[in-house]
Design a protein around this motif. Structure first.
Motif, short mmCIF file in Angstrom:
data_model
loop_
_atom_site.label_atom_id
_atom_site.label_comp_id
_atom_site.label_asym_id
_atom_site.label_seq_id
_atom_site.Cartn_x
_atom_site.Cartn_y
_atom_site.Cartn_z
N THR A 32 28.06 40.52 53.32
CA THR A 32 27.38 41.46 52.42
C THR A 32 28.40 42.25 51.62
OG1 THR A 32 25.49 41.62 53.92
CG2 THR A 32 25.77 43.39 52.31
N ALA A 33 29.44 42.73 52.30
CA ALA A 33 30.50 43.46 51.60
C ALA A 33 31.19 42.57 50.58
CB ALA A 33 31.52 43.99 52.61
N TRP A 34 31.41 41.31 50.93
CA TRP A 34 32.05 40.38 50.00
C TRP A 34 31.16 40.15 48.78
CZ3 TRP A 34 33.33 34.57 51.07
CH2 TRP A 34 34.29 34.13 50.16
N GLY A 35 29.87 40.03 49.00
CA GLY A 35 28.94 39.85 47.89
C GLY A 35 28.88 41.06 46.97
N ILE A 36 28.87 42.25 47.55
CA ILE A 36 28.86 43.47 46.74
C ILE A 36 30.15 43.57 45.92
CG2 ILE A 36 28.94 46.00 46.88
CD1 ILE A 36 27.02 45.74 49.30
N ALA A 37 31.28 43.27 46.56
CA ALA A 37 32.56 43.30 45.83
C ALA A 37 32.59 42.25 44.73
CB ALA A 37 33.71 43.07 46.81
N GLY A 38 32.01 41.09 45.00
CA GLY A 38 31.95 40.04 43.97
C GLY A 38 31.07 40.42 42.80
N PHE A 39 30.12 41.30 43.01
CA PHE A 39 29.25 41.76 41.94
C PHE A 39 29.89 42.93 41.17
CE2 PHE A 39 25.82 44.61 40.50
CZ PHE A 39 25.19 43.75 39.61
N ILE A 40 30.45 43.88 41.90
CA ILE A 40 30.99 45.09 41.28
C ILE A 40 32.36 44.87 40.66
CG2 ILE A 40 31.77 47.45 41.77
CD1 ILE A 40 29.53 47.62 43.82
N GLY A 41 33.19 44.03 41.29
CA GLY A 41 34.56 43.81 40.81
C GLY A 41 34.65 43.37 39.35
N PRO A 42 33.93 42.34 38.95
CA PRO A 42 34.00 41.92 37.55
C PRO A 42 33.47 42.98 36.58
CG PRO A 42 33.11 40.16 38.90
CD PRO A 42 33.20 41.37 39.77
N ILE A 43 32.51 43.76 37.01
CA ILE A 43 32.00 44.83 36.13
C ILE A 43 33.08 45.87 35.90
CG2 ILE A 43 30.32 46.71 35.96
CD1 ILE A 43 28.36 44.89 37.51
N ILE A 44 33.75 46.28 36.97
CA ILE A 44 34.83 47.25 36.83
C ILE A 44 35.96 46.69 35.99
CG2 ILE A 44 36.61 48.52 38.11
CD1 ILE A 44 34.58 48.77 40.41
N ALA A 45 36.35 45.44 36.25
CA ALA A 45 37.42 44.81 35.47
C ALA A 45 37.02 44.71 34.00
CB ALA A 45 37.74 43.43 36.03
N GLY A 46 35.78 44.37 33.73
CA GLY A 46 35.31 44.29 32.34
C GLY A 46 35.36 45.64 31.65
#
Length: 91
Positions: A32-46
């Motif tokens: 679940t943590a990996w999925g949340i990071a996979g969702f939020i990470g690209p948004i932050i990087a963008g």
């Protein structure tokens, strides 16, 4: 390459660090943590790329987080005692 390696290491590391008694719950939290990071990470990087015009800061943030993770991985100790694990394995 890294994604495939993690799929085989996550179950092993989870059971080694936390034991098999609550493996299902711990493994679920990990993914679940990996999925949340996979969702939020690209948004932050963008957002960082949009505000700075380059990927440099996004890569530096990622490298910093990887360094923090490396430090945690080196200092964290398994939750169970190694003698208990040997008893379970040998039973």
């Amino acid at each position: 390459m890294g994604y495939g390696a993690l799929l085989s290491l996550f179950p092993t590391i989870t059971s080694d660090y936390y034991g098999v008694k609550n493996f299902g719950g711990n493994y679920g939290i990990l993914y679940t943590a990996w999925g949340i990071a996979g969702f939020i990470g690209p948004i932050i990087a963008g957002n960082v790329v949009d505000s700075t015009g380059t990927y440099n800061l996004a890569y530096m943030i990622s490298a910093g987080l990887l360094l923090v993770t490396l430090i945690f991985a080196l200092i964290i100790k398994p939750v169970y005692k190694s003698e208990e694990k040997n008893d379970v394995v040998n039973a």
